[in-house]
Design an enzyme around this catalytic site. Structure first.
Site, PDB file in Angstrom:
ATOM      1  N   HIS A 179       0.859  -1.186   0.000  1.00 26.77           N
ATOM      2  CA  HIS A 179       0.000   0.000   0.000  1.00 26.77           C
ATOM      3  C   HIS A 179       0.895   1.236   0.000  1.00 26.77           C
ATOM      4  CE1 HIS A 179      -3.420  -2.571   1.846  1.00 26.77           C
ATOM      5  NE2 HIS A 179      -3.589  -2.445   0.546  1.00 26.77           N
TER       6      HIS A 179
ATOM      7  N   GLU B 133       1.910   3.770   3.051  1.00 29.66           N
ATOM      8  CA  GLU B 133       2.453   3.207   4.292  1.00 29.66           C
ATOM      9  C   GLU B 133       3.976   3.244   4.270  1.00 29.66           C
ATOM     10  OE1 GLU B 133       0.550  -0.630   4.580  1.00 29.66           O
ATOM     11  OE2 GLU B 133      -1.456   0.247   4.437  1.00 29.66           O
TER      12      GLU B 133
ATOM     13  N   ARG C 160      -3.203   4.858  -1.974  1.00 38.21           N
ATOM     14  CA  ARG C 160      -3.113   3.492  -1.445  1.00 38.21           C
ATOM     15  C   ARG C 160      -2.849   2.445  -2.538  1.00 38.21           C
ATOM     16  NH1 ARG C 160      -5.759   0.049   2.698  1.00 38.21           N
ATOM     17  NH2 ARG C 160      -6.737  -1.761   1.731  1.00 38.21           N
TER      18      ARG C 160
ATOM     19  N   HIS D  55       3.074  -4.010   6.736  1.00 31.82           N
ATOM     20  CA  HIS D  55       2.102  -2.933   6.510  1.00 31.82           C
ATOM     21  C   HIS D  55       2.169  -1.918   7.660  1.00 31.82           C
ATOM     22  CE1 HIS D  55      -0.661  -5.037   3.475  1.00 31.82           C
ATOM     23  NE2 HIS D  55       0.228  -5.974   3.786  1.00 31.82           N
TER      24      HIS D  55
ATOM     25  N   GLU E 202       1.397  -5.195  11.053  1.00 33.41           N
ATOM     26  CA  GLU E 202       0.940  -3.804  10.974  1.00 33.41           C
ATOM     27  C   GLU E 202       1.803  -3.015  11.958  1.00 33.41           C
ATOM     28  OE1 GLU E 202      -1.320  -2.474   9.041  1.00 33.41           O
ATOM     29  OE2 GLU E 202      -2.464  -4.188   8.259  1.00 33.41           O
TER      30      GLU E 202
END
Length: 416
Positions: A175, A178, A233, A303, A377
Site C-alpha cells: 500500500h 504506508e 493506497r 504494513h 501492521e
C-alpha cells in the site's frame, strides 16, 4: 530577496510534486458507543466524501472501535456538527494535514540516502544495486517482473547459500502511503549484513536460509504518493474504462478473491480489480513465489498501521490447520517487540483481530502451502497513522527486527 526567491521555489516545488493538496484537511478519531452510532458512521460516507484510514471501509465499523478518517477542509465543520448531533465525541488527530505533508517533503528534499529517513523510489532502487554490488557473497539482486508503468521490480536475495532449501519471502510497500513499511525492508537488509559474523542469531540464519526481500511491491503507487497524492493506497493501473485509477493489490490475490471487503467499484480504495492476479505486480510476486515453493517456508508482509501481528485467515472465521502454532509464534513475537520499547502489538487471525478481508497476499501464500504466513501492521495506533514521523523509523525497525529474527529462528528449526 534571495531568501524570498528560495521560499518561492520551495513552494513551487511542492505545488508541482504534490498537486493534490490537503490544506486544513482534518483527520478525525471517533469511538461509537452503541449500534445507533455505528449505523450513523456507516452512513456518513454517503453524506460526505470520507477517506477511511482505520478500518479501511465503513462496513467494518463495530461498537467500541476507534475509527480514523480524513475529511477535506470544506467538509470539516459539517462533520463536526453531524458528529455532535449524534452524540459522538471526537478527537482531531491532524488539524491541517498539508502542514504534516510539507514537513515530510521538506525533510526529504536532500539527495542523500538514509536508513532513518523515508526514501524516494529512485534512491531505493539505486540502493538495491549498490548494496548487492557491495556484498556480492551475501546479496543478489533479482528482477522478478515489471509494474503497470513498466518499472522493474527487484528482490534482494540475502543469504550465504545461493541454493538454500529454506527461505523466507518478505514484501513491503504493497500500500503506497504506508511509508514505514519500505523503511523496514531496507533496515532489515542493512542489519542483516551489518551483524553477519557478529550476531549469532543472524549469522546462523544467513548461513542456513535465504531471505527474499521485496523493498517496495507497489512501486508506481509509492512514487505517486511522493509526487502527487500522499494519501494514495492503490497501484496506478487503469484496468477498466472508468475514470478512476488503481487496484488495491492486497485484494487482488487469488484467495477467496472478491468476496469479503473487496469492492468491484474502481473508485473505491479496496477495489479488487477485474479478476484475481489481474495486476502485473501481483502476477510477478505470485509467479516468483510459485517458482520457489520448494524452498519458501514463510511469508511476511509488512504494513502499517495499528500495531498488530496477523495470520490466516482473513476471509473466513475458520481456523487454519496449524492455528495454535501460528498463534503461539505471534504471541512470542509480540513479546519480543514489547521487550525493547514497551510497544504492545495485538496478535491473532486477520478476520478476528483487524477485520475480515479477501484476496490478501498472506492468505494466498498460506493456501500455496507456506504454513508460516504473517502480516505485520507497524506503528502506530493512529496518532500519526500513515504519517509516522521519521524519528520513529529507528525504534520501529529495531523492535520488528527482534520479532522477525525470532520467527525466522523458529521456522529454521521446525522446517525440513
Amino acid at each position: 530577496m534571495k531568501s524570498l526567491l528560495a521560499l518561492g521555489l520551495i513552494g513551487a516545488a511542492f505545488a508541482i510534486t504534490c498537486p493534490r493538496r490537503f490544506d486544513s484537511a482534518k483527520v478525525f478519531r471517533v469511538k461509537p458507543q452503541n449500534e445507533k452510532q455505528v449505523s450513523f458512521l456507516k452512513s456518513l460516507a454517503s453524506k460526505i466524501p470520507i477517506d477511511f484510514w482505520y478500518p479501511d471501509s465503513a462496513s467494518h465499523i463495530v461498537n467500541q472501535m476507534e475509527v480514523n478518517f480524513l475529511v477535506r477542509a470544506e467538509q470539516s465543520n459539517t462533520t463536526k456538527t453531524l458528529l455532535e448531533q449524534n452524540g459522538l465525541h471526537y478527537e482531531i488527530l491532524f488539524q491541517n494535514l498539508q502542514e504534516e505533508i510539507d514537513k515530510q517533503l521538506e525533510r526529504n528534499s536532500t539527495t542523500s540516502y538514509s536508513y532513518t529517513k523515508y526514501n524516494e523510489w529512485h534512491k531505493i532502487s539505486a540502493w538495491t544495486a549498490r548494496i548487492a554490488a557491495k556484498k556480492p557473497k551475501l546479496i543478489s539482486r533479482l528482477q522478478i517482473g515489471k509494474t503497470f508503468e513498466n518499472r522493474p521490480m527487484y528482490v534482494l536475495q540475502v543469504g550465504k547459500q545461493k541454493d538454500s532449501k529454506k527461505a523466507i519471502f518478505m514484501d513491503c510497500g504493497i500500500h503506497a502511503r504506508e511509508w514505514i513499511s519500505p523503511a523496514f525492508c531496507q533496515w532489515f537488509v542493512k542489519e542483516a549484513i551489518r551483524t553477519y559474523g557478529k550476531d549469532k542469531v543472524m549469522t546462523n540464519l544467513l548461513d542456513n536460509m535465504n531471505f527474499y526481500i521485496l523493498p517496495v511491491l507497489n512501486i508506481d503507487g509509492y512514487i505517486w504518493s511522493w509526487t502527487s497524492d500522499r494519501c494514495w493506497r492503490k497501484n496506478r493501473s487503469n484496468v477498466t474504462s472508468n475514470k478512476c485509477i488503481g487496484v488495491d493489490l492486497n485484494r487482488n490475490f487469488d484467495a477467496a478473491w472478491g468476496t469479503v471487503d473487496a469492492s468491484k467499484d474502481p473508485c473505491t480504495e479496496n477495489f479488487c480489480g477485474p479478476s484475481a492476479e489481474s495486476e502485473p505486480e501481483t502476477k510477478a510476486v505470485a509467479a516468483f513465489i510459485r517458482s520457489h515453493l520448494s524452498s519458501i517456508k514463510a511469508y511476511l508482509s509488512i504494513h502499517s498501521y495499528s500495531q498488530m501481528i496477523l495470520f490466516p485467515y482473513g476471509y473466513t472465521l475458520n481456523k487454519a490447520p496449524n492455528h495454535d502454532e501460528l498463534n503461539e509464534l505471534a504471541k512470542k513475537a509480540s513479546q519480543a517487540i514489547a521487550s525493547l520499547y514497551g510497544k504492545k502489538y495485538k496478535y491473532g487471525t486477520s478476520a478476528l483481530t483487524i477485520y475480515p478481508s479477501s484476496g490478501c497476499s498472506d492468505d494466498w501464500a498460506y493456501n500455496q502451502g507456506i504454513k508460516y504466513s504473517f502480516t505485520f501492521e507497524l506503528r502506530d495506533r493512529g496518532k500519526y497513522g500513515f504519517f509516522l514521523p521519521e524519528s520513529e523509523i529507528k525504534p520501529t525497525c529495531q523492535e520488528i527486527m527482534l520479532a522477525v529474527k525470532l520467527m525466522a529462528s523458529h521456522i529454521l528449526s521446525r522446517t525440513m
